[in-house]
Design an enzyme around this catalytic site. Structure first.
Site, mmCIF file in Angstrom:
data_model
loop_
_atom_site.group_PDB
_atom_site.id
_atom_site.type_symbol
_atom_site.label_atom_id
_atom_site.label_comp_id
_atom_site.label_asym_id
_atom_site.label_seq_id
_atom_site.Cartn_x
_atom_site.Cartn_y
_atom_site.Cartn_z
ATOM 1 N N TYR A 60 0.845 -1.190 0.000
ATOM 2 C CA TYR A 60 0.000 0.000 0.000
ATOM 3 C C TYR A 60 0.882 1.243 0.000
ATOM 4 C CZ TYR A 60 -3.087 3.667 1.760
ATOM 5 O OH TYR A 60 -3.790 4.840 1.917
ATOM 6 N N GLU A 115 -3.556 7.490 -3.888
ATOM 7 C CA GLU A 115 -3.585 6.220 -3.159
ATOM 8 C C GLU A 115 -3.341 5.110 -4.160
ATOM 9 O OE1 GLU A 115 -6.115 4.600 0.477
ATOM 10 O OE2 GLU A 115 -7.266 4.502 -1.376
#
Ligand code: GDP
Ligand code: MN
Length: 403
Positions: free
Chosen positions: A125, A213
């Site tokens: 991530y 993101e």
């Protein structure tokens, strides 16, 4: 402003961020064409069909009409059209869309990057956003990629690495290395990862982004680093500096009433309640919503008509509020400072007559400069408009008309 994954990836690529390659399509035929081109370019054997909507959780989400997931794998070109048909034109419901879901108008045909090799592919991530409390950008990264990051933050906060960037100095090489090291990247992955983080940060700055993101960032089985997903959020206030980015806006993804309000220069946010409100000033709008709640109603919207409320803005506001079928009453709460109450009152009366056929009660509270003249205009207009000067009276009126 939000943009689609395929648009985000194209832009990131320009900044040197390595991405999972893909070609966007809006029909099964163009999807086959895209798959062929992609195969010629990358040599990929399998393809990933990815719904393009402004919401995450597509992989787990399902298309209402067909039951297909929002991200699916096609193990040959011949499988592509059927997989695409099960998604295109359908309504994809994910944990971010709400139960009504979002219509899928485009799919991204992407190369398969989870192919087997020396090691297992692994998901990470990574995000970049503004840390307002520290007044600087922060890069967040985690080895727990691919899954719900809110859950990781909740249960294993120590698994989220944070690196704050001094905006005057920029991202320093040691910081990118620190992140790559903390993620456990080695050899080629480390080298590519450091470059990936640097390019991503340059893109964040260059685009005036408010948030990136990338979930997942993938370490492939041959130790390369790729962005498999891209959520790119741009700062609306900086769009005037990026005319090319402004064109990426997809208004079919936005609430139609919010789009219409934007065109009229109104600050409108649709909510789920039954009392429409039209207010000048964001603070007063918040206070008005509180009053509506206290009197037993639920605000149907936030609407700030701004400092210069006139007949046109009042009319535009009226029209937008009335298009919401949940609205059972409208509360207009205007403080006459720069704008005079009599002028607003005339605007309300004019708009009321012009629109006609208004079935919901309207409570108008005008306070400030020329408040009494304003109240008089409302009362003498002969329209079914209730006038109040004191906010408590306005709230009482709301209560009465809802009862
Ligand atoms: P999201 O669910 O909306 O966040 O969409 P993502 O772009 O993150 O993709 C969801 C999931 O699809 C990923 O977590 C992967 O498990 C899977 N996926 C994406 N690309 C590939 C690929 O190239 N090959 C395979 N086998 N799976 C993929
Ligand atoms: Mn994702």
């Amino acid at each position: 402003m939000n943009i689609h994954e395929y648009q985000g990836k194209e832009i990131l690529k320009k900044y040197g961020v390595t991405i999972q390659r893909g070609i966007v399509a809006d029909t099964p035929d163009s999807a086959i064409q895209a798959a062929k081109e992609l195969q010629a370019e990358t040599g990929t054997k399998w393809f990933v069909v990815k719904s393009q909507i402004h919401a995450g959780g597509r992989g787990k989400g399902k298309v209402k009409e067909t039951g297909s997931h929002g991200v699916v794998l096609a193990k040959s070109i011949t499988e592509v059209p059927d997989k695409v048909k099960a998604i295109l034109g359908g309504t994809l419901v994910t944990h971010q869309t709400g139960p009504e879901g979002k219509k899928v108008n485009k799919v991204l045909i992407a190369e398969d990057v989870y192919y087997p090799g020396e090691s297992e592919p692994k998901e990470y991530y990574m995000s970049i956003l503004l840390d307002r409390s520290k007044a600087c950008p922060v890069i967040m990264a985690s080895t727990e990629g691919g899954m719900n990051i809110e859950e990781v933050a909740e249960t294993h906060p120590e698994k989220i690495i944070k690196e704050w960037i001094d905006p005057a100095i920029g991202l320093q090489a040691f910081q990118a290395r620190k992140i790559a090291f903390a993620l456990g990247w080695e050899g080629n992955a480390f080298k590519e990862g450091v470059k990936f983080i640097g390019s991503l940060y340059n893109a964040y700055l260059g685009l005036d982004a408010s948030m990136f993101e990338i979930n997942p960032v993938l370490k492939t089985s041959d130790n390369r680093i790729l962005a498999v997903d891209a959520k790119v959020n741009l700062d609306d206030n900086a769009l005037y500096r990026h005319k090319d980015l402004a064109e990426l806006r997809d208004i079919t993804e936005e609430d139609p009433l919010e789009v219409e309000a934007g065109k009229a220069g109104l600050n409108y946010v649709k909510l789920d309640g039954n009392v429409g409100c039209m207010v000048n000033g964001a603070g007063l709008a918040m206070a008005t919503m509180d009053i509506i709640k206290l009197s037993g109603g639920e605000p149907a919207n936030f609407l700030d008509v701004g400092g210069g409320a006139n007949a046109e803005t009042v009319e535009a506001g009226f029209r937008i509020i009335l298009k919401d079928p949940n609205v059972k009453a409208i509360l207009i709460n205007i403080f006459g400072g720069i704008v005079r109450c009599d002028r607003v009152a005339n605007g309300v009366v004019e708009a009321y007559k012009k629109i006609g056929d208004i079935h919901v009660p309207i409570i108008v509270r005008l306070q400030g400069t020329n408040a009494e003249e304003g109240a008089k205009i409302i009362e003498q207009s002969g329209l079914k408009v209730f006038s109040a000067i004191v906010l408590k009276d306005a709230a009482q009126r709301v209560k009465e008309v809802l009862a």
